[in-house]
Design a protein around this motif. Sequence first.
Motif, short mmCIF file in Angstrom:
data_model
loop_
_atom_site.label_atom_id
_atom_site.label_comp_id
_atom_site.label_asym_id
_atom_site.label_seq_id
_atom_site.Cartn_x
_atom_site.Cartn_y
_atom_site.Cartn_z
N SER A 10 0.85 -1.20 0.00
CA SER A 10 0.00 0.00 0.00
C SER A 10 0.88 1.24 0.00
N ARG A 12 -0.67 4.70 0.16
CA ARG A 12 -1.40 5.94 0.47
C ARG A 12 -0.85 6.60 1.75
N ARG A 15 -0.96 5.11 5.62
CA ARG A 15 -1.22 3.65 5.49
C ARG A 15 -0.73 2.87 6.70
N ALA A 16 -1.45 1.77 6.96
CA ALA A 16 -1.05 0.84 8.02
C ALA A 16 0.06 -0.08 7.52
N GLY A 17 0.14 -0.22 6.20
CA GLY A 17 1.05 -1.20 5.61
C GLY A 17 2.49 -1.08 6.07
N PRO A 83 -3.01 -5.04 2.13
CA PRO A 83 -4.38 -4.84 2.58
C PRO A 83 -5.35 -5.34 1.51
N GLU A 84 -6.62 -5.31 1.87
CA GLU A 84 -7.67 -5.64 0.90
C GLU A 84 -8.35 -4.34 0.52
N TYR A 85 -8.36 -4.03 -0.76
CA TYR A 85 -9.07 -2.85 -1.26
C TYR A 85 -10.24 -3.34 -2.12
N ASN A 86 -11.46 -3.04 -1.69
CA ASN A 86 -12.65 -3.44 -2.45
C ASN A 86 -12.61 -4.93 -2.83
N HIS A 87 -12.31 -5.72 -1.83
CA HIS A 87 -12.27 -7.18 -1.94
C HIS A 87 -11.17 -7.66 -2.88
N TYR A 114 -4.20 -8.10 5.66
CA TYR A 114 -4.92 -7.50 6.79
C TYR A 114 -6.15 -6.77 6.27
N GLY A 115 -7.12 -6.59 7.18
CA GLY A 115 -8.35 -5.91 6.82
C GLY A 115 -9.34 -5.98 7.96
N GLY A 116 -10.61 -5.90 7.60
CA GLY A 116 -11.67 -6.03 8.61
C GLY A 116 -11.92 -7.50 8.89
N PHE A 147 -7.24 -5.60 12.09
CA PHE A 147 -5.85 -5.26 12.43
C PHE A 147 -5.73 -3.96 13.21
C1 LIG Z 1 -9.88 1.99 -1.21
C2 LIG Z 1 -10.10 1.16 0.02
C3 LIG Z 1 -10.84 0.01 -0.06
C4 LIG Z 1 -10.99 -0.81 1.07
N1 LIG Z 1 -11.66 -2.00 0.95
C5 LIG Z 1 -11.61 -2.89 1.98
C6 LIG Z 1 -12.10 -4.21 1.81
O1 LIG Z 1 -12.58 -4.59 0.76
N2 LIG Z 1 -12.00 -5.05 2.85
C7 LIG Z 1 -11.44 -4.68 4.06
O2 LIG Z 1 -11.35 -5.50 4.96
N3 LIG Z 1 -10.99 -3.41 4.25
C8 LIG Z 1 -11.06 -2.52 3.24
N4 LIG Z 1 -10.57 -1.26 3.40
C9 LIG Z 1 -10.12 -0.85 4.72
C10 LIG Z 1 -8.67 -1.22 4.89
O3 LIG Z 1 -8.56 -2.51 5.46
C11 LIG Z 1 -7.93 -0.21 5.78
O4 LIG Z 1 -8.19 1.11 5.31
C12 LIG Z 1 -6.45 -0.45 5.79
O5 LIG Z 1 -5.83 0.49 6.64
C13 LIG Z 1 -5.88 -0.35 4.39
O6 LIG Z 1 -4.49 -0.64 4.38
P1 LIG Z 1 -3.42 0.55 4.24
O7 LIG Z 1 -3.65 1.43 5.48
O8 LIG Z 1 -2.09 -0.12 4.30
O9 LIG Z 1 -3.70 1.29 3.00
C14 LIG Z 1 -10.43 -0.42 2.30
C15 LIG Z 1 -9.69 0.76 2.37
C16 LIG Z 1 -9.51 1.54 1.25
C17 LIG Z 1 -8.67 2.77 1.34
#
Ligand SMILES: Cc1cc2nc3c(=O)[nH]c(=O)nc-3n(C[C@H](O)[C@H](O)[C@H](O)COP(=O)(O)O)c2cc1C
Length: 190
Positions: A10, A12, A15-17, A83-87, A114-116, A147
């Motif tokens: 990631s 952005r 970011r948590a990454g 991370p997971e972005y939009n699945h 990582y994600g929800g 996470f």
């Molecule tokens: C564009 C976008 C899409 C996301 N989609 C998901 C998702 O599909 N599933 C999920 O568990 N979390 C989702 N998230 C929440 C992320 O798990 C959380 O924002 C995380 O911090 C993202 O990793 P990063 O901080 O390293 O970018 C999404 C976040 C972003 C910014």
Amino acid sequence: MLKLQTIVASTRPGRAGLSIGAWFHDIATARKEYQAGLIDLKAVNLPMFDEPHHPRMRQYVHQHTKDWSATIDAADAFVFVMPEYNHGFTAPLKNALDYLSHEWADKPVGFVSYGGVSGGTRAVQLLNPVTGALGLVPAGEVNIPFFAQYRQDEAFQPPASFTDSANLMLDRIAKLGATLKAGRRELVAA
Ligand SMILES: Cc1cc2nc3c(=O)[nH]c(=O)nc-3n(C[C@H](O)[C@H](O)[C@H](O)COP(=O)(O)O)c2cc1C
């Protein structure tokens, strides 16, 4: 000694990454089998794929591609911290993968996702055919649901069970990595 590159997928701001990548990199660094490196795709800063030729030809025209090729070529194993972005998986990771071909092949890859509630598992599932097409060999995954509860300030401090899972994955990467490295040498010698 295997050269392991942990790649933060990631880019952005905020970011948590990066903190999750640092957590995993510390675990890898403590292991004797590895020379561990940490790659931040934001710092690598590859443009959207801009090579005119298919990467299999290795006819790179841009210096950023030649540098990226040398970095990945020199590695024996990878872990994607994603991370997971939009699945799905992140665009910067797909872009970084698409830039190269042979450099990834016949090397093990592990995933720290990582994600929800999903813990990023859907992103890893979708990435599997991509890494498979490149010849990367899957060597396990550590999935971290919810996470954010383990993040304090800039540090990532999950329960010890996640460190155990990371070490189990690193055990497998070491075994696979040694076998694949020997196989790559045989292919070059043949
Ligand atoms: C564009 C976008 C899409 C996301 N989609 C998901 C998702 O599909 N599933 C999920 O568990 N979390 C989702 N998230 C929440 C992320 O798990 C959380 O924002 C995380 O911090 C993202 O990793 P990063 O901080 O390293 O970018 C999404 C976040 C972003 C910014």
